[in-house]
Scaffold this motif. Structure first.
Motif, short mmCIF file in Angstrom:
data_model
loop_
_atom_site.label_atom_id
_atom_site.label_comp_id
_atom_site.label_asym_id
_atom_site.label_seq_id
_atom_site.Cartn_x
_atom_site.Cartn_y
_atom_site.Cartn_z
N TRP A 140 1.11 5.25 5.78
CA TRP A 140 2.58 5.27 5.86
C TRP A 140 3.12 6.68 6.04
O TRP A 140 2.46 7.66 5.71
N ASN A 141 4.37 6.76 6.54
CA ASN A 141 5.02 8.05 6.74
C ASN A 141 5.88 8.46 5.54
O ASN A 141 6.57 9.48 5.60
N PHE A 142 5.88 7.66 4.49
CA PHE A 142 6.68 7.97 3.32
C PHE A 142 6.01 7.45 2.05
O PHE A 142 5.13 6.58 2.10
N GLN A 143 6.42 8.00 0.92
CA GLN A 143 6.00 7.55 -0.39
C GLN A 143 7.25 7.55 -1.28
O GLN A 143 8.26 8.17 -0.92
N CYS A 144 7.19 6.88 -2.43
CA CYS A 144 8.41 6.65 -3.20
C CYS A 144 8.32 7.16 -4.64
O CYS A 144 7.24 7.22 -5.23
N LYS A 145 9.49 7.48 -5.16
CA LYS A 145 9.63 7.87 -6.57
C LYS A 145 10.66 6.95 -7.21
O LYS A 145 11.83 6.96 -6.83
N GLU A 146 10.21 6.14 -8.16
CA GLU A 146 11.13 5.24 -8.87
C GLU A 146 11.64 5.93 -10.13
O GLU A 146 10.85 6.45 -10.92
N ALA A 147 12.97 5.96 -10.30
CA ALA A 147 13.55 6.56 -11.50
C ALA A 147 14.89 5.91 -11.80
O ALA A 147 15.74 5.80 -10.91
N ALA A 148 15.08 5.50 -13.05
CA ALA A 148 16.33 4.84 -13.45
C ALA A 148 17.50 5.82 -13.41
O ALA A 148 18.59 5.47 -12.98
N GLY A 180 0.79 -1.23 0.00
CA GLY A 180 0.00 0.00 0.00
C GLY A 180 0.82 1.27 0.00
O GLY A 180 0.27 2.36 0.22
N ILE A 181 2.11 1.16 -0.24
CA ILE A 181 2.97 2.35 -0.28
C ILE A 181 2.86 2.99 -1.65
O ILE A 181 2.95 2.32 -2.69
N ARG A 182 2.65 4.30 -1.69
CA ARG A 182 2.49 5.03 -2.95
C ARG A 182 3.81 5.06 -3.71
O ARG A 182 4.86 5.34 -3.14
N ILE A 183 3.73 4.79 -5.02
CA ILE A 183 4.92 4.81 -5.88
C ILE A 183 4.65 5.70 -7.08
O ILE A 183 3.65 5.53 -7.79
N TYR A 184 5.54 6.65 -7.31
CA TYR A 184 5.50 7.46 -8.53
C TYR A 184 6.54 6.89 -9.48
O TYR A 184 7.74 6.90 -9.19
N TYR A 185 6.06 6.34 -10.61
CA TYR A 185 6.95 5.72 -11.58
C TYR A 185 7.37 6.77 -12.60
O TYR A 185 6.67 7.01 -13.60
N ALA A 186 8.52 7.40 -12.37
CA ALA A 186 8.95 8.54 -13.19
C ALA A 186 9.11 8.17 -14.66
O ALA A 186 8.73 8.95 -15.54
N ASP A 187 9.69 6.99 -14.94
CA ASP A 187 9.93 6.61 -16.33
C ASP A 187 8.61 6.36 -17.07
O ASP A 187 8.46 6.73 -18.24
N VAL A 188 7.66 5.75 -16.38
CA VAL A 188 6.34 5.49 -16.97
C VAL A 188 5.61 6.80 -17.23
O VAL A 188 5.04 7.03 -18.30
#
Length: 204
Positions: free
Chosen positions: A111-119, A28-36
């Motif tokens: 949650w106390n954090f969320q994520c940004k995925e980027a290559a 359930g942790i938010r993910i921002y998929y930068a490449d997508v």
């Protein structure tokens, strides 16, 4: 209202960062998929479309408005100056998009954090403003084998792509958390430990 920390997730091609993000998302942790999102903006942001056409020509898009990715890749792959100009168009758009996304936290978000995925998190400079960065690391040979099996690329094609990314040692040195996805340690256990560490560090 509690403060939500923003955590970068990065790693070289074949490192397994997408797998790590899958585990995080399942919890359930938010993910921002930068490449997508960059690919989506390339087709859906009118201003960005105009700029890309001005840089690379009308062939950059098909008649139905879809990005001609093969053509775009052919124009920038061996021309660093053109690639830099394209990135200068795309990166500000994704940065603005991320700024909007990270404000849309549901009130019940646990949650106390969320994520940004980027290559290319460091290469693009989009690590700036994040509260911490996680690097998913694996030896080069393992990464090559994974990408060969996953994408069907030749060894040389994979090496060419790796050369356009930061060396593994640089990514590790600039990250605050390292996940070793080399098969010697259980990656799911490492992700669970990471979650616990981030919750504790950024707890309200």
């Amino acid at each position: 209202m509690k403060t939500i920390a923003n955590i970068g997730i990065t790693g070289g091609i074949g490192s397994g960062k997408s797998f790590v993000c899958k585990i995080l998302a399942q919890k359930g942790i938010r993910i921002y998929y930068a490449d997508v999102r960059a690919k989506e903006l390339l087709e859906n942001d009118p201003n960005l479309v105009t700029q890309v056409k001005n840089l690379l020509g009308e062939k950059s898009y098909s008649e139905n408005g879809l990005a001609n990715r093969n053509y775009i890749a052919s124009q920038v792959f061996s021309n660093q100056d053109t690639l830099n100009k394209l990135n200068a168009i795309i990166h500000p758009a994704t940065i603005q998009d991320f700024e909007q996304w990270k404000q849309l936290v549901p009130p019940e978000y646990p949650w106390n954090f969320q994520c940004k995925e980027a290559a290319i998190l460091f290469e693009s400079g989009t690590d700036k403003g994040l509260d911490a960065v996680v690097c998913v690391a694996a030896p080069e040979e393992i990464r090559i084998q994974r990408v060969e099996q996953r994408d069907g690329l030749t060894r040389q094609q994979i090496l060419d792509r790796m050369q356009k990314q930061l060396p593994e040692s640089d990514r590790i040195a600039r990250s605050q958390y390292i996940l070793h996805n080399d098969g010697t340690q259980n990656i799911a256990d490492q992700v669970n430990q990471l979650i616990s560490q981030l919750q504790t560090r950024f707890g309200s």
